[in-house]
Design an enzyme around this catalytic site. Sequence first.
Site, PDB file in Angstrom:
ATOM      1  N   LYS A 113      -5.627 -26.439  17.634  1.00 44.33           N
ATOM      2  CA  LYS A 113      -6.645 -25.486  18.095  1.00 44.33           C
ATOM      3  C   LYS A 113      -7.012 -24.510  16.981  1.00 44.33           C
ATOM      4  O   LYS A 113      -8.177 -24.156  16.813  1.00 44.33           O
ATOM      5  CB  LYS A 113      -6.120 -24.673  19.284  1.00 44.33           C
ATOM      6  CG  LYS A 113      -6.065 -25.413  20.600  1.00 44.33           C
ATOM      7  CD  LYS A 113      -5.769 -24.380  21.685  1.00 44.33           C
ATOM      8  CE  LYS A 113      -5.505 -25.006  23.017  1.00 44.33           C
ATOM      9  NZ  LYS A 113      -5.289 -23.987  24.061  1.00 44.33           N
TER      10      LYS A 113
ATOM     11  N   ASP B  20      -7.778 -21.283  26.876  1.00 41.96           N
ATOM     12  CA  ASP B  20      -6.900 -22.179  27.625  1.00 41.96           C
ATOM     13  C   ASP B  20      -7.715 -23.407  27.996  1.00 41.96           C
ATOM     14  O   ASP B  20      -8.893 -23.283  28.353  1.00 41.96           O
ATOM     15  CB  ASP B  20      -6.350 -21.491  28.883  1.00 41.96           C
ATOM     16  CG  ASP B  20      -5.120 -22.221  29.383  1.00 41.96           C
ATOM     17  OD1 ASP B  20      -4.036 -22.022  28.784  1.00 41.96           O
ATOM     18  OD2 ASP B  20      -5.231 -23.010  30.336  1.00 41.96           O
TER      19      ASP B  20
ATOM     20  N   PHE C 128      -5.726 -33.728  18.043  1.00 42.87           N
ATOM     21  CA  PHE C 128      -4.390 -33.461  18.584  1.00 42.87           C
ATOM     22  C   PHE C 128      -4.410 -33.820  20.067  1.00 42.87           C
ATOM     23  O   PHE C 128      -5.435 -34.266  20.601  1.00 42.87           O
ATOM     24  CB  PHE C 128      -3.998 -31.987  18.362  1.00 42.87           C
ATOM     25  CG  PHE C 128      -4.841 -31.011  19.147  1.00 42.87           C
ATOM     26  CD1 PHE C 128      -6.070 -30.590  18.660  1.00 42.87           C
ATOM     27  CD2 PHE C 128      -4.426 -30.522  20.380  1.00 42.87           C
ATOM     28  CE1 PHE C 128      -6.856 -29.700  19.382  1.00 42.87           C
ATOM     29  CE2 PHE C 128      -5.201 -29.625  21.114  1.00 42.87           C
ATOM     30  CZ  PHE C 128      -6.417 -29.223  20.605  1.00 42.87           C
ATOM     31  N   GLY C 129      -3.268 -33.644  20.722  1.00 44.53           N
ATOM     32  CA  GLY C 129      -3.190 -33.842  22.169  1.00 44.53           C
ATOM     33  C   GLY C 129      -3.693 -35.216  22.594  1.00 44.53           C
ATOM     34  O   GLY C 129      -3.252 -36.251  22.088  1.00 44.53           O
TER      35      GLY C 129
ATOM     36  N   ASP D  62      -6.608 -36.570  22.120  1.00 44.07           N
ATOM     37  CA  ASP D  62      -7.786 -37.037  21.382  1.00 44.07           C
ATOM     38  C   ASP D  62      -7.830 -38.552  21.128  1.00 44.07           C
ATOM     39  O   ASP D  62      -8.909 -39.142  21.189  1.00 44.07           O
ATOM     40  CB  ASP D  62      -7.960 -36.249  20.079  1.00 44.07           C
ATOM     41  CG  ASP D  62      -8.486 -34.845  20.346  1.00 44.07           C
ATOM     42  OD1 ASP D  62      -8.986 -34.607  21.474  1.00 44.07           O
ATOM     43  OD2 ASP D  62      -8.408 -33.991  19.455  1.00 44.07           O
TER      44      ASP D  62
ATOM     45  N   LYS E 246     -15.964 -33.552  15.811  1.00 45.33           N
ATOM     46  CA  LYS E 246     -15.418 -33.149  17.111  1.00 45.33           C
ATOM     47  C   LYS E 246     -15.933 -31.767  17.514  1.00 45.33           C
ATOM     48  O   LYS E 246     -16.337 -31.561  18.660  1.00 45.33           O
ATOM     49  CB  LYS E 246     -13.879 -33.159  17.076  1.00 45.33           C
ATOM     50  CG  LYS E 246     -13.279 -32.698  18.394  1.00 45.33           C
ATOM     51  CD  LYS E 246     -11.769 -32.639  18.420  1.00 45.33           C
ATOM     52  CE  LYS E 246     -11.305 -31.929  19.693  1.00 45.33           C
ATOM     53  NZ  LYS E 246      -9.867 -31.686  19.736  1.00 45.33           N
TER      54      LYS E 246
ATOM     55  N   ARG F 217     -14.287 -26.671  23.437  1.00 44.06           N
ATOM     56  CA  ARG F 217     -13.877 -25.406  22.811  1.00 44.06           C
ATOM     57  C   ARG F 217     -15.072 -24.739  22.133  1.00 44.06           C
ATOM     58  O   ARG F 217     -15.306 -23.550  22.272  1.00 44.06           O
ATOM     59  CB  ARG F 217     -12.771 -25.749  21.801  1.00 44.06           C
ATOM     60  CG  ARG F 217     -12.037 -24.597  21.219  1.00 44.06           C
ATOM     61  CD  ARG F 217     -10.684 -25.046  20.683  1.00 44.06           C
ATOM     62  NE  ARG F 217      -9.818 -25.490  21.761  1.00 44.06           N
ATOM     63  CZ  ARG F 217      -9.428 -26.756  21.941  1.00 44.06           C
ATOM     64  NH1 ARG F 217      -9.791 -27.708  21.105  1.00 44.06           N
ATOM     65  NH2 ARG F 217      -8.678 -27.070  22.973  1.00 44.06           N
TER      66      ARG F 217
HETATM   67  P1  IMP Z   1      -3.023 -24.829  26.521  1.00 46.29           P
HETATM   68  O1  IMP Z   1      -4.452 -24.410  26.490  1.00 46.29           O
HETATM   69  O2  IMP Z   1      -2.200 -24.147  25.494  1.00 46.29           O
HETATM   70  O3  IMP Z   1      -2.452 -24.789  27.907  1.00 46.29           O
HETATM   71  O4  IMP Z   1      -2.949 -26.359  26.070  1.00 46.29           O
HETATM   72  C1  IMP Z   1      -3.908 -27.244  26.460  1.00 46.29           C
HETATM   73  C2  IMP Z   1      -3.417 -28.674  26.304  1.00 46.29           C
HETATM   74  O5  IMP Z   1      -4.506 -29.494  26.731  1.00 46.29           O
HETATM   75  C3  IMP Z   1      -3.124 -29.068  24.862  1.00 46.29           C
HETATM   76  O6  IMP Z   1      -1.779 -28.896  24.525  1.00 46.29           O
HETATM   77  C4  IMP Z   1      -3.537 -30.526  24.859  1.00 46.29           C
HETATM   78  O7  IMP Z   1      -2.497 -31.331  25.381  1.00 46.29           O
HETATM   79  C5  IMP Z   1      -4.707 -30.562  25.842  1.00 46.29           C
HETATM   80  N1  IMP Z   1      -5.972 -30.313  25.125  1.00 46.29           N
HETATM   81  C6  IMP Z   1      -6.803 -29.238  25.243  1.00 46.29           C
HETATM   82  N2  IMP Z   1      -7.841 -29.340  24.403  1.00 46.29           N
HETATM   83  C7  IMP Z   1      -7.652 -30.478  23.724  1.00 46.29           C
HETATM   84  C8  IMP Z   1      -8.387 -31.105  22.682  1.00 46.29           C
HETATM   85  O8  IMP Z   1      -9.407 -30.614  22.170  1.00 46.29           O
HETATM   86  N3  IMP Z   1      -7.876 -32.265  22.246  1.00 46.29           N
HETATM   87  C9  IMP Z   1      -6.753 -32.826  22.763  1.00 46.29           C
HETATM   88  N4  IMP Z   1      -6.026 -32.281  23.705  1.00 46.29           N
HETATM   89  C10 IMP Z   1      -6.464 -31.092  24.196  1.00 46.29           C
END
Ligand code: IMP
Length: 198
Positions: free
Chosen positions: A12, A70, A150-151, A153, A173, A179
């Site tokens: 992020k 978030d 990440f996450g 994606d 992206k 975001r």
């Molecule tokens: P938080 O906002 O810290 O609760 O985390 C949100 C979670 O959602 C992340 O750790 C990812 O697992 C997932 N996530 C949110 N936005 C993205 C993104 O842009 N790409 C991939 N995963 C995302």
Amino acid sequence: MKIFVATQNKGKIEEIKLILSKMFSDQIEILLPELKQNIPENGKNYYENALLKALWWKERISGIPILCEDSGLEIFVLGGYPGKDSAVVPRPDSTDYERCMHILDMMENKTRRTARYVSCALIFFKDVWFYDFGYTYGEITYTLRGTGGFGYDPIFFSPELNKTFGESSIDEKTEVSHRKRAIEKLKNVIQKIWQGSL
Ligand code: IMP
């Protein structure tokens, strides 16, 4: 023009830095948390979690706007799962790879694969806050594709980019991301804070 970006997620951070520097043509100084902190994220929804982060940070940072975010992945056929729990399924300590495999397992044999990412961005300054949401729509793939982002994606196919976010560059992206779309809606407020008119 300073802003504190209250996120500890490396993926992020890189994206938000890029979004803000494009939005404010590099006239912005971004401050980040120095140490990993355990901040409660037990709100009922994205907005509450973003606000909880802001309330935690406002006790520690003063005089500059605090940007919190978030977000989560919502899969329609799974009733919006994992949603605001995206960062903690199947277990809080799972790796991104394990999270993606968990979703692919749950989506086995599912033909309806529509999903969206949701982001709630919140700006907090002098005990006042503003927030808004951004969305990006896509499809859950059948296999992991790409190693970028990440996450989730590698399993999120974006029709706007015609590839997964995992196969996209960070520039690509952030052109279409949830975001960017959420933060963009706060642009005027951030400008007003800097101009002293808020
Ligand atoms: P938080 O906002 O810290 O609760 O985390 C949100 C979670 O959602 C992340 O750790 C990812 O697992 C997932 N996530 C949110 N936005 C993205 C993104 O842009 N790409 C991939 N995963 C995302």
